[in-house]
Design a protein around this motif. Structure first.
Motif, short mmCIF file in Angstrom:
data_model
loop_
_atom_site.label_atom_id
_atom_site.label_comp_id
_atom_site.label_asym_id
_atom_site.label_seq_id
_atom_site.Cartn_x
_atom_site.Cartn_y
_atom_site.Cartn_z
N ARG A 1 49.37 -24.27 -18.60
CA ARG A 1 48.01 -23.86 -18.99
C ARG A 1 46.88 -24.69 -18.30
O ARG A 1 47.02 -25.33 -17.51
N ALA A 2 45.85 -24.16 -18.84
CA ALA A 2 44.55 -24.69 -18.23
C ALA A 2 44.39 -25.98 -18.63
O ALA A 2 43.94 -26.85 -17.83
N ASP A 3 44.72 -26.51 -19.68
CA ASP A 3 44.82 -27.95 -19.82
C ASP A 3 45.75 -28.86 -19.58
O ASP A 3 45.69 -29.92 -19.67
N GLY A 4 46.65 -28.26 -18.65
CA GLY A 4 47.64 -28.97 -17.81
C GLY A 4 48.86 -29.00 -18.76
O GLY A 4 49.85 -29.53 -17.94
N THR A 5 48.91 -28.59 -20.07
CA THR A 5 50.13 -28.62 -20.59
C THR A 5 51.12 -27.27 -20.03
O THR A 5 50.87 -26.39 -19.56
N VAL A 6 52.50 -27.62 -20.31
CA VAL A 6 53.38 -26.36 -20.05
C VAL A 6 53.75 -25.62 -21.41
O VAL A 6 54.12 -26.08 -22.31
N GLY A 7 53.71 -24.37 -21.02
CA GLY A 7 54.16 -23.43 -21.92
C GLY A 7 55.23 -22.38 -21.61
O GLY A 7 55.52 -22.43 -20.42
N ARG A 8 55.44 -21.67 -22.31
CA ARG A 8 56.66 -20.52 -22.06
C ARG A 8 56.10 -19.13 -22.28
O ARG A 8 55.42 -18.89 -23.32
N ARG A 9 56.40 -18.15 -21.74
CA ARG A 9 56.33 -16.84 -22.04
C ARG A 9 57.13 -15.69 -21.31
O ARG A 9 57.77 -16.37 -20.49
N VAL A 10 57.24 -14.86 -21.88
CA VAL A 10 58.08 -13.40 -21.48
C VAL A 10 57.29 -12.61 -20.38
O VAL A 10 56.32 -12.08 -20.65
N ARG A 11 57.95 -12.73 -19.14
CA ARG A 11 57.33 -12.02 -18.16
C ARG A 11 58.24 -10.86 -17.50
O ARG A 11 59.62 -11.03 -17.60
N PRO A 12 57.98 -9.61 -16.98
CA PRO A 12 58.75 -8.74 -16.34
C PRO A 12 59.32 -9.15 -14.87
O PRO A 12 58.38 -9.65 -14.45
N TYR A 13 60.30 -8.61 -14.70
CA TYR A 13 61.05 -8.98 -13.47
C TYR A 13 61.65 -7.71 -12.63
O TYR A 13 62.16 -7.01 -13.83
N ILE A 14 61.90 -7.35 -11.61
CA ILE A 14 62.58 -6.56 -10.96
C ILE A 14 63.81 -7.25 -10.12
O ILE A 14 63.34 -7.98 -9.27
N ILE A 15 64.78 -6.56 -10.02
CA ILE A 15 66.02 -7.00 -9.28
C ILE A 15 66.62 -5.84 -8.60
O ILE A 15 66.93 -4.72 -9.29
N ASP A 16 66.82 -5.76 -7.58
CA ASP A 16 67.53 -4.76 -6.71
C ASP A 16 69.30 -5.03 -6.68
O ASP A 16 69.45 -6.30 -6.46
N LEU A 17 69.90 -4.32 -7.06
CA LEU A 17 71.41 -4.44 -7.29
C LEU A 17 72.36 -4.22 -5.97
O LEU A 17 73.27 -3.54 -5.81
N GLY A 18 71.42 -4.48 -4.96
CA GLY A 18 72.35 -4.26 -3.46
C GLY A 18 72.35 -2.53 -3.12
O GLY A 18 73.45 -1.98 -2.56
N SER A 19 71.10 -1.95 -3.59
CA SER A 19 70.96 -0.40 -3.08
C SER A 19 71.14 -0.30 -1.72
O SER A 19 70.77 -0.95 -0.75
#
Length: 312
Positions: free
Chosen positions: A231-249
């Motif tokens: 965070r801006a005040d230097g503390t550590v937080g957790r959040r849910v973020r989207p990701y993309i992964i390729d399955l070896g296409s």
């Protein structure tokens, strides 16, 4: 004068009676008959030999058989002279040698065991405790592996190449995908109801189907993950973020017109553009508050903090 009497001169009488008696004596006749029989047998044998010489072969064979029988009887009397007896003696000698080798090997093993036991007794107690700890650490693993894991990761009879990570979460933010084909606007896809979405041509298992032939049956996965941030005040937080992964296409996945590496997570941000294979469709990532002004960004941070509280 009687015929039996000798003359004074010592000569026998020449009377026919005397001659007859001498010639007809029984002893003299039997000897003569025997001689005639022997001569007759000899002549007959000679004639047979001359006429049939092959008749003598069986006699020779008989003599050979007699010699064989004699040898056999001698061997019975002296078993050490038999040809098979030598083989038996060799086998017995080999067995004795093998037994001696086994005894020597067993003695060496006993000495080695005694030496290891003595060394273990001389070890300090710390090393013994370490050995026990090492043995206790090696415990059996009852986790699934190989084919069993594939069987558990099946959906509708199809084996899924991908399995969700332990940090997978369902987001609170309502993310959306806005697909475009050239300049044509397509229906919006709401992708906030589950933690992962599979993209590919296999409509039986795909959450977001892609019908272009250049795409794989299981092409890529859209995954939500719970990650830490500062965070801006230097503390550590957790959040849910989207990701993309390729399955070896085969033809790859593109993030903002750049091909990403297979089997690796890439974090997605608002207004990122995704493309799959050689398909002309583009997918823009947005959420429900994307059309608001930047002043409402604080509300988004508050929503993320709410998500963090709910996950904790």
């Amino acid at each position: 004068r009687s015929p039996r009497r000798r003359s004074r001169s010592g000569r026998r009488s020449r009377s026919p009676r005397g001659r007859r008696s001498r010639s007809r004596s029984p002893h003299h006749g039997t000897v003569r008959v025997k001689q005639e029989r022997e001569d007759h047998c000899r002549r007959g044998n000679e004639e047979r030999r001359q006429r049939h010489p092959s008749e003598q072969e069986p006699r020779r064979d008989r003599s050979g058989d007699r010699d064989r029988h004699r040898d056999h009887s001698d061997r019975r009397k002296n078993p050490s002279d038999r040809p098979g007896a030598r083989g038996h003696e060799r086998d017995a000698q080999n067995l004795r040698e093998q037994q001696a080798e086994r005894e020597l090997h067993n003695e060496r093993r006993r000495e080695h065991r005694q030496g290891t036991e003595a060394g273990a007794e001389l070890r300090p107690p710390e090393s013994k405790a370490k050995d026990r700890a090492a043995v206790s650490k090696e415990k059996p693993s009852f986790e699934l592996s190989g084919a069993l894991l594939e069987d558990t990761n099946t959906f509708r009879g199809v084996v899924i190449k991908y399995s969700e990570p332990p940090e997978a979460r369902v987001p609170k933010t309502r993310w959306r995908l806005y697909p475009f084909k050239n300049d044509e606007f397509l229906p919006v896809m709401y992708i906030h109801r589950q933690s992962a979405y599979l993209l590919g041509r296999h409509r039986r298992i795909a959450d977001i189907p892609i019908d272009h032939p250049s795409c794989s049956k299981q092409h890529a996965v859209f995954q939500y993950r719970l990650v830490e941030y500062t965070r801006a005040d230097g503390t550590v937080g957790r959040r849910v973020r989207p990701y993309i992964i390729d399955l070896g296409s085969g033809n790859g996945t593109f993030l903002n017109n750049q091909r990403i590496e297979p089997q690796r997570y890439y974090e997605l941000k608002e207004k990122d553009v995704l493309k799959f294979g050689f398909s002309s469709r583009e997918y823009v990532l947005l959420h429900e508050s994307s059309d608001k002004s930047e002043a409402n960004a604080k509300d988004d941070d508050e929503d993320e903090e709410k998500e963090e509280e709910s996950d904790s």
